[in-house]
Write a protein that holds these residues in place. Sequence first.
Motif, PDB file in Angstrom:
ATOM      1  N   ASP A 199       0.847  -1.193   0.000  1.00 29.01           N
ATOM      2  CA  ASP A 199       0.000   0.000   0.000  1.00 29.01           C
ATOM      3  C   ASP A 199       0.890   1.254   0.000  1.00 29.01           C
ATOM      4  N   PRO A 200       0.517   2.289  -0.739  1.00 25.96           N
ATOM      5  CA  PRO A 200       1.344   3.513  -0.804  1.00 25.96           C
ATOM      6  C   PRO A 200       1.625   4.137   0.559  1.00 25.96           C
ATOM      7  N   ALA A 201       0.810   3.840   1.563  1.00 27.42           N
ATOM      8  CA  ALA A 201       1.035   4.410   2.896  1.00 27.42           C
ATOM      9  C   ALA A 201       2.375   3.961   3.472  1.00 27.42           C
ATOM     10  N   TRP A 202       2.872   2.792   3.056  1.00 30.01           N
ATOM     11  CA  TRP A 202       4.165   2.312   3.551  1.00 30.01           C
ATOM     12  C   TRP A 202       5.320   3.154   3.021  1.00 30.01           C
ATOM     13  N   GLN A 203       5.054   3.961   1.987  1.00 32.10           N
ATOM     14  CA  GLN A 203       6.105   4.792   1.409  1.00 32.10           C
ATOM     15  C   GLN A 203       6.153   6.182   2.037  1.00 32.10           C
ATOM     16  N   ASP A 204       5.204   6.475   2.931  1.00 31.75           N
ATOM     17  CA  ASP A 204       5.118   7.824   3.496  1.00 31.75           C
ATOM     18  C   ASP A 204       6.093   8.063   4.639  1.00 31.75           C
TER      19      ASP A 204
END
Length: 372
Positions: free
Chosen positions: A89-94
């Motif tokens: 999920d893109p949230a892991w890249q935040d």
Amino acid sequence: MSDSADCTFTGNANTKTGLRIASIFIIMATSMSGALFPVLARRNKYLRANIPQPVFETAKYFGSGVIIATALIHLLGPAIEELGSPCLDPAWQDYPYPLGICLVSIFGIFITELVAFRWGTSRLARLGIVHDAHGHGLASHAAHGPETDHEQQHVAEILRDEEKQHRDTDSSMHGSGGHRPHFPEAHSDKELESGRRAQHQDTPNTLGDSATAQIIGIAILEFGVLLHSVLIGLTLAVDQQFTVLFVVLIFHQTFEGLGVGSRLAFMRLPAKYDYVPVVGGLLYGITTPIGIAVGLGVRTTYNPNSNTANIVSGILDSFSSGILLYTGLVELIAHEFLFNADMLHASNGKLAYALGCMIAGAGIMALLGRWA
């Protein structure tokens, strides 16, 4: 999820099944050899008499470098890759979660050891025993003098152990002409004899406290290493590039085992805890084979690149890296070089040799990170 990322599970390798099964026993043999050799060599009279003391010291310093390189190259590096996977999920890249988890792990281990140290020190103080604040064991005298026969025997036993240690060291360095260490006159021969008679009695509580602290420290180190060993065993069982990874892991597990085993071998424990180093070596030896066996069992369904696998592996690797970093930098390097009186007063040649061994261990383990 990135549009360019290939997150489709195409199945694991189903080749070289015989060699993959054999790897369970080969990795077990090499892992146990690395971990148990320093332990058994220090215990066996024949090996201890015929293996020079510098060999053990070389293994100890080499192992310190191996552990630190394992933390950074083999744990934190893969954790960053796993939790940075475009399939997540893109949230892991935040946020740099691997580094954050490693940070939490370092402070968690530090606070745990700090609480344990304060508790243990207070118990020793109530018994009138001085404890070395840098973790080098009990001092050879009581803070206010032994007040009971039991405490007199305890002090005498410590003196006896230190006297024997100095005798062994002197004899290894100077042969039969080694000098007898000087002890304060306040400790009479009668007390030393009491210590000899007490060596077969129950271990005093103070020695038990010291042993507990050592066991906690080595348990923390083993926990971080064992998590890593299970995960790489699981990876080996299903990896497409099995042959290269297998060869690299033989050296990886041997060197890492040598690092763990050298720390186990130098533990100073009462007789009733004598089994702890052997158990530690055996546990290290079986964890990677267990991971391989589990991986072979779920080879048709386990997807090492799935979101769940990446998240679980990334979190465990991040946490383990913090454990090994703290242990390697604080418990090993700081105590061996900065807080060790023998090393502070050692010759420049001995210091350079110890540093060279440590850097060699770190360098070789870092090089293996090129393939595994």
